[in-house]
Design a protein around this motif. Structure first.
Motif, PDB file in Angstrom:
ATOM      1  N   TRP A 180      14.457  -3.033  46.606  1.00 29.92           N
ATOM      2  CA  TRP A 180      15.192  -4.050  46.093  1.00 29.92           C
ATOM      3  C   TRP A 180      13.706  -5.237  44.835  1.00 29.92           C
ATOM      4  O   TRP A 180      14.972  -6.446  45.057  1.00 29.92           O
ATOM      5  CB  TRP A 180      14.605  -5.430  47.360  1.00 29.92           C
ATOM      6  CG  TRP A 180      16.116  -5.065  47.881  1.00 29.92           C
ATOM      7  CD1 TRP A 180      15.553  -3.798  49.498  1.00 29.92           C
ATOM      8  CD2 TRP A 180      17.736  -5.625  48.411  1.00 29.92           C
ATOM      9  NE1 TRP A 180      17.099  -3.508  49.929  1.00 29.92           N
ATOM     10  CE2 TRP A 180      17.872  -4.681  49.447  1.00 29.92           C
ATOM     11  CE3 TRP A 180      18.392  -5.682  47.539  1.00 29.92           C
ATOM     12  CZ2 TRP A 180      19.021  -5.241  49.770  1.00 29.92           C
ATOM     13  CZ3 TRP A 180      18.983  -6.320  47.679  1.00 29.92           C
ATOM     14  CH2 TRP A 180      20.446  -5.193  48.263  1.00 29.92           C
ATOM     15  N   ILE A 181      13.160  -4.757  44.616  1.00 27.33           N
ATOM     16  CA  ILE A 181      12.544  -4.642  43.765  1.00 27.33           C
ATOM     17  C   ILE A 181      12.714  -4.670  42.337  1.00 27.33           C
ATOM     18  O   ILE A 181      11.771  -5.087  41.651  1.00 27.33           O
ATOM     19  CB  ILE A 181      10.706  -5.764  44.361  1.00 27.33           C
ATOM     20  CG1 ILE A 181       9.844  -4.733  44.356  1.00 27.33           C
ATOM     21  CG2 ILE A 181      11.112  -6.704  44.734  1.00 27.33           C
ATOM     22  CD1 ILE A 181       8.461  -4.656  44.401  1.00 27.33           C
ATOM     23  N   GLU A 182      12.057  -3.277  42.507  1.00 28.91           N
ATOM     24  CA  GLU A 182      12.272  -2.024  40.865  1.00 28.91           C
ATOM     25  C   GLU A 182      13.594  -2.285  40.712  1.00 28.91           C
ATOM     26  O   GLU A 182      13.614  -2.178  39.146  1.00 28.91           O
ATOM     27  CB  GLU A 182      12.145  -1.209  41.490  1.00 28.91           C
ATOM     28  CG  GLU A 182      13.226  -0.486  41.813  1.00 28.91           C
ATOM     29  CD  GLU A 182      13.029   1.322  42.779  1.00 28.91           C
ATOM     30  OE1 GLU A 182      12.271   1.875  41.570  1.00 28.91           O
ATOM     31  OE2 GLU A 182      13.863   1.984  43.809  1.00 28.91           O
ATOM     32  N   ASP A 183      15.070  -3.137  40.781  1.00 27.39           N
ATOM     33  CA  ASP A 183      16.112  -3.002  39.937  1.00 27.39           C
ATOM     34  C   ASP A 183      16.400  -4.548  39.695  1.00 27.39           C
ATOM     35  O   ASP A 183      16.919  -5.005  41.054  1.00 27.39           O
ATOM     36  CB  ASP A 183      17.035  -2.143  40.538  1.00 27.39           C
ATOM     37  CG  ASP A 183      18.386  -2.182  39.826  1.00 27.39           C
ATOM     38  OD1 ASP A 183      18.805  -3.022  38.685  1.00 27.39           O
ATOM     39  OD2 ASP A 183      18.947  -1.571  40.011  1.00 27.39           O
ATOM     40  N   LEU A 184      16.090  -5.090  38.295  1.00 24.93           N
ATOM     41  CA  LEU A 184      16.511  -6.106  38.609  1.00 24.93           C
ATOM     42  C   LEU A 184      18.334  -6.523  38.728  1.00 24.93           C
ATOM     43  O   LEU A 184      18.345  -7.950  39.357  1.00 24.93           O
ATOM     44  CB  LEU A 184      16.835  -6.619  37.080  1.00 24.93           C
ATOM     45  CG  LEU A 184      14.939  -7.011  36.622  1.00 24.93           C
ATOM     46  CD1 LEU A 184      14.530  -7.262  35.449  1.00 24.93           C
ATOM     47  CD2 LEU A 184      14.306  -7.977  37.468  1.00 24.93           C
ATOM     48  N   SER A 185      18.999  -5.398  38.739  1.00 18.54           N
ATOM     49  CA  SER A 185      20.172  -5.844  39.202  1.00 18.54           C
ATOM     50  C   SER A 185      20.605  -6.926  40.487  1.00 18.54           C
ATOM     51  O   SER A 185      21.799  -6.978  41.075  1.00 18.54           O
ATOM     52  CB  SER A 185      21.224  -5.015  38.599  1.00 18.54           C
ATOM     53  OG  SER A 185      21.080  -3.942  39.549  1.00 18.54           O
ATOM     54  N   LEU A 186      19.904  -6.496  41.677  1.00 21.42           N
ATOM     55  CA  LEU A 186      19.814  -6.811  42.558  1.00 21.42           C
ATOM     56  C   LEU A 186      19.101  -8.273  42.647  1.00 21.42           C
ATOM     57  O   LEU A 186      19.056  -8.568  44.003  1.00 21.42           O
ATOM     58  CB  LEU A 186      18.392  -5.475  43.876  1.00 21.42           C
ATOM     59  CG  LEU A 186      18.829  -3.852  43.731  1.00 21.42           C
ATOM     60  CD1 LEU A 186      18.362  -3.150  44.911  1.00 21.42           C
ATOM     61  CD2 LEU A 186      20.813  -4.202  43.824  1.00 21.42           C
ATOM     62  N   TYR A 187      18.382  -8.643  42.729  1.00 17.55           N
ATOM     63  CA  TYR A 187      17.423 -10.108  42.608  1.00 17.55           C
ATOM     64  C   TYR A 187      18.375 -10.925  42.490  1.00 17.55           C
ATOM     65  O   TYR A 187      18.724 -11.758  43.513  1.00 17.55           O
ATOM     66  CB  TYR A 187      16.980 -10.162  40.871  1.00 17.55           C
ATOM     67  CG  TYR A 187      15.312  -9.876  41.493  1.00 17.55           C
ATOM     68  CD1 TYR A 187      15.295  -8.361  41.265  1.00 17.55           C
ATOM     69  CD2 TYR A 187      14.042  -9.936  41.202  1.00 17.55           C
ATOM     70  CE1 TYR A 187      14.515  -7.388  41.279  1.00 17.55           C
ATOM     71  CE2 TYR A 187      13.253  -9.801  40.544  1.00 17.55           C
ATOM     72  CZ  TYR A 187      13.319  -8.535  40.619  1.00 17.55           C
ATOM     73  OH  TYR A 187      11.764  -7.547  41.465  1.00 17.55           O
ATOM     74  N   PRO A 188      19.895 -11.879  42.619  1.00 17.56           N
ATOM     75  CA  PRO A 188      20.836 -12.286  42.389  1.00 17.56           C
ATOM     76  C   PRO A 188      21.615 -12.192  43.705  1.00 17.56           C
ATOM     77  O   PRO A 188      21.448 -13.089  44.615  1.00 17.56           O
ATOM     78  CB  PRO A 188      22.333 -12.140  41.754  1.00 17.56           C
ATOM     79  CG  PRO A 188      21.412 -11.057  40.008  1.00 17.56           C
ATOM     80  CD  PRO A 188      20.528 -10.135  40.987  1.00 17.56           C
ATOM     81  N   GLU A 189      21.347 -10.809  44.392  1.00 15.82           N
ATOM     82  CA  GLU A 189      21.332 -10.878  46.507  1.00 15.82           C
ATOM     83  C   GLU A 189      20.531 -11.651  47.028  1.00 15.82           C
ATOM     84  O   GLU A 189      20.859 -11.587  47.830  1.00 15.82           O
ATOM     85  CB  GLU A 189      21.478  -9.553  46.642  1.00 15.82           C
ATOM     86  CG  GLU A 189      22.911  -8.500  45.692  1.00 15.82           C
ATOM     87  CD  GLU A 189      23.155  -7.703  46.750  1.00 15.82           C
ATOM     88  OE1 GLU A 189      22.689  -7.440  48.120  1.00 15.82           O
ATOM     89  OE2 GLU A 189      23.279  -6.239  45.948  1.00 15.82           O
ATOM     90  N   TRP A 190      19.091 -12.186  46.376  1.00 18.86           N
ATOM     91  CA  TRP A 190      17.636 -12.331  47.542  1.00 18.86           C
ATOM     92  C   TRP A 190      17.634 -13.450  46.657  1.00 18.86           C
ATOM     93  O   TRP A 190      16.667 -14.676  47.458  1.00 18.86           O
ATOM     94  CB  TRP A 190      16.648 -11.495  47.811  1.00 18.86           C
ATOM     95  CG  TRP A 190      16.452 -10.676  46.119  1.00 18.86           C
ATOM     96  CD1 TRP A 190      16.473  -9.461  46.504  1.00 18.86           C
ATOM     97  CD2 TRP A 190      15.056 -10.532  46.083  1.00 18.86           C
ATOM     98  NE1 TRP A 190      15.623  -8.824  45.330  1.00 18.86           N
ATOM     99  CE2 TRP A 190      15.351 -10.351  45.770  1.00 18.86           C
ATOM    100  CE3 TRP A 190      14.316 -12.153  46.015  1.00 18.86           C
ATOM    101  CZ2 TRP A 190      14.022  -9.937  44.678  1.00 18.86           C
ATOM    102  CZ3 TRP A 190      13.056 -11.577  45.958  1.00 18.86           C
ATOM    103  CH2 TRP A 190      12.770 -11.224  44.795  1.00 18.86           C
TER     104      TRP A 190
END
Length: 152
Positions: A23-33
């Motif tokens: 969840w932290i290696e890919d910035l595209s996932l950051y909006p989810e959390w």
């Protein structure tokens, strides 16, 4: 001139390091959390990039005022599943304030400790940047924990 902002935050989760790292290696996932990141999409590669790049939109609201900022961030460190770092890398020939995000993941007991450090060297959010970041970090911890932790 306002001083740079340096914020360190950590959390522990009942999850394996690889589950947190995903969840932290890919910035595209950051909006989810992470509510401060409203959009994060892959950006075109540049010859000087150390790793993949993302175009991200940051949004913050203080009372009736809202501020937004678009950044091009590049992953500069990737040591799965323990360490990742992102740095602002614009290629428009202008000077830009530094943004550096570093995250360390370590196994502790039955879970994982995540420590994130953000350095921001600009003035976009003025003197309230530190408080905005800390408030958003507090809101993001349970969202990230819900994504990575296994039900007990």
């Amino acid at each position: 001139m306002l001083a740079a902002v340096d914020v360190t935050a950590d959390m522990e989760a009942r999850a394996a390091p690889v589950a947190v790292f995903t969840w932290i290696e890919d910035l595209s996932l950051y909006p989810e959390w992470l509510g401060l990141v409203s959009r994060a999409e892959p950006a075109a590669a540049h010859a000087n990039d150390e790793g993949p790049a993302w175009s991200i939109d940051l949004r913050a609201r203080v009372g009736p005022l809202a501020r937004a900022k678009r950044l091009r961030m590049v992953r500069t460190v990737h040591e799965s599943p323990h360490r990742v770092a992102f740095e602002r890398r614009e290629h428009d020939g202008r000077h830009h304030s530094p943004w550096i995000l570093r995250a360390d993941v370590e196994e502790v007991g039955d879970g994982t400790r995540l420590t994130m450090r953000l350095h921001y060297g600009g003035t976009l959010f003025g003197s309230v940047a530190d408080r905005l970041l800390r408030d958003e970090i507090a809101r993001s911890r349970p969202r990230l924990a819900a994504l990575v932790e296994e039900p007990v």
